[in-house]
Design a protein around this motif. Structure first.
Motif, short mmCIF file in Angstrom:
data_model
loop_
_atom_site.label_atom_id
_atom_site.label_comp_id
_atom_site.label_asym_id
_atom_site.label_seq_id
_atom_site.Cartn_x
_atom_site.Cartn_y
_atom_site.Cartn_z
N PRO A 26 3.69 -12.57 3.77
CA PRO A 26 3.93 -11.47 4.14
C PRO A 26 5.00 -10.92 3.29
N LYS A 27 4.67 -9.20 2.97
CA LYS A 27 5.47 -8.68 2.07
C LYS A 27 6.97 -8.11 2.77
N PRO A 28 7.85 -7.94 2.07
CA PRO A 28 8.93 -7.16 2.53
C PRO A 28 8.65 -5.68 2.75
N LYS A 29 9.42 -5.04 3.86
CA LYS A 29 9.20 -3.91 4.21
C LYS A 29 8.94 -2.90 2.97
N LEU A 30 9.86 -3.15 1.88
CA LEU A 30 9.92 -2.25 0.81
C LEU A 30 10.18 -3.13 -0.48
N GLY A 31 9.52 -2.69 -1.53
CA GLY A 31 9.42 -3.44 -2.72
C GLY A 31 10.76 -3.15 -3.43
N ALA A 32 10.79 -3.73 -4.82
CA ALA A 32 12.25 -3.80 -5.44
C ALA A 32 12.50 -2.47 -6.11
N ASP A 33 11.50 -1.33 -5.85
CA ASP A 33 11.81 -0.18 -6.44
C ASP A 33 12.22 0.84 -5.47
N VAL A 179 6.08 3.23 -5.41
CA VAL A 179 7.64 3.18 -5.09
C VAL A 179 7.76 2.25 -3.87
N THR A 180 6.69 2.07 -2.81
CA THR A 180 7.30 1.09 -1.65
C THR A 180 6.73 -0.28 -1.87
N GLY A 181 5.80 -0.45 -2.97
CA GLY A 181 5.08 -1.81 -3.52
C GLY A 181 4.04 -2.23 -2.61
N ASP A 182 3.58 -1.14 -1.67
CA ASP A 182 2.34 -1.53 -0.66
C ASP A 182 1.38 -0.64 -1.01
N TRP A 183 0.83 0.21 -0.15
CA TRP A 183 -0.33 0.91 -0.13
C TRP A 183 -0.54 1.71 -1.46
N THR A 220 11.04 5.82 -11.56
CA THR A 220 9.89 5.17 -10.84
C THR A 220 8.82 6.31 -10.09
N LEU A 221 9.68 7.28 -9.65
CA LEU A 221 8.94 8.31 -8.73
C LEU A 221 8.20 9.24 -9.63
N PHE A 222 8.69 9.48 -11.08
CA PHE A 222 7.83 10.04 -12.12
C PHE A 222 6.36 9.54 -12.43
N LYS A 223 6.73 8.04 -12.49
CA LYS A 223 5.60 7.35 -12.56
C LYS A 223 4.49 7.33 -11.51
N ALA A 224 4.87 7.51 -10.25
CA ALA A 224 4.20 7.64 -9.02
C ALA A 224 3.43 8.99 -9.03
#
Length: 249
Positions: A26-33, A179-183, A220-224
């Motif tokens: 299972p993944k953590p709720k939020l990733g490292a970023d 940003v979140t490491g998920d979807w 990070t947000l700019f990359k997103a």
């Protein structure tokens, strides 16, 4: 935008001969970023953070899987309009915003399992929503993949200027997973604050079934903003993001 999520199950799968194959952990709720506001709210205790405090009373969740643009613009309209003075006047809701704009295209895009909006749609939807509620404001949009002046430095400068007062605010159209490491897909939410000392942005994510507000590095947000929507996003495939800056006149 269109959230086709499945929960990760911590189970073992079996092959035809009965051998076990470990499922992904299972993944953590939020990733490292991303850092949730529940774990880091120091900036909000020491800085004025005018946008955060202006937005917070009107911070809502998207009412369908595809209504992130609708929720974000509703927050913007309520924040800039302020609390109505008279008892008979309601706050702006996602439903009455659609009623006020009479935009069938947006209503279809924001419906459950709808296609979601393009960046150009978000800009148009923002402008027409402000007009529908007689809010005299200027709307300026920038898309880094299409506008050579929409650089990371320009983004930082605008974030810093936006942090100075609650007379303007910003919405971002970004790839949430960066940003979140998920979807992995396009999403819209307001910017709640910018901490120049740490170069971090507070995203007031309207995907509230899954998230609370979280901090992420500006880079990070700019990359997103730049990441194209993947091929499974239907009509949004290849769509990139940007920012919409709303300033009261």
């Amino acid at each position: 935008m269109t959230f086709l999520r499945t929960a990760t199950l911590s189970i073992a799968l079996l092959t035809a001969n009965g051998a076990a194959i470990a499922a992904d952990p299972p993944k953590p709720k939020l990733g490292a970023d991303a850092t949730p506001i529940t774990a880091d709210h120091a900036y909000l205790k020491t800085a004025a953070a005018p946008d955060y405090w202006a937005i917070s009373p009107f911070y809502i969740h998207q009412q369908t899987s595809s209504a992130c643009s609708l929720a974000s613009v509703t927050i913007a309209v309520n924040t800039l309009r302020g609390l109505p003075a008279m008892a008979e006047d309601t706050l702006v809701t996602q439903d009455n915003l659609l009623e006020a704009t009479k935009d069938e295209r947006w209503a279809e895009q924001a419906a459950d399992e709808g296609d979601g909006v393009t960046f150009a749609d978000l800009t148009e939807d923002t402008a027409q929503s402000l007009k529908a509620f007689n809010i005299d404001a200027k709307v300026e949009a920038a898309q880094p993949t299409k506008d050579t002046t929409a650089t990371l430095d320009a983004f930082r400068a605008l974030l810093a200027a936006n942090e100075e007062s609650a007379k303007d605010l910003m919405l971002v159209y970004f790839n949430q997973g960066v940003v979140t490491g998920d979807w992995d897909g396009p999403h819209v939410s307001p910017i709640g604050a910018y901490d120049a000392a740490t170069d971090r942005v507070l995203i007031m994510d309207v995907d509230r079934e899954w998230y609370v507000p979280y901090w992420t590095k500006t880079e990070t947000l700019f990359k997103a903003l730049e990441r194209p929507a993947p091929a499974d996003q239907g009509v949004l495939t290849g769509e990139t993001g940007g920012w919409v800056h709303i300033t009261m006149k």
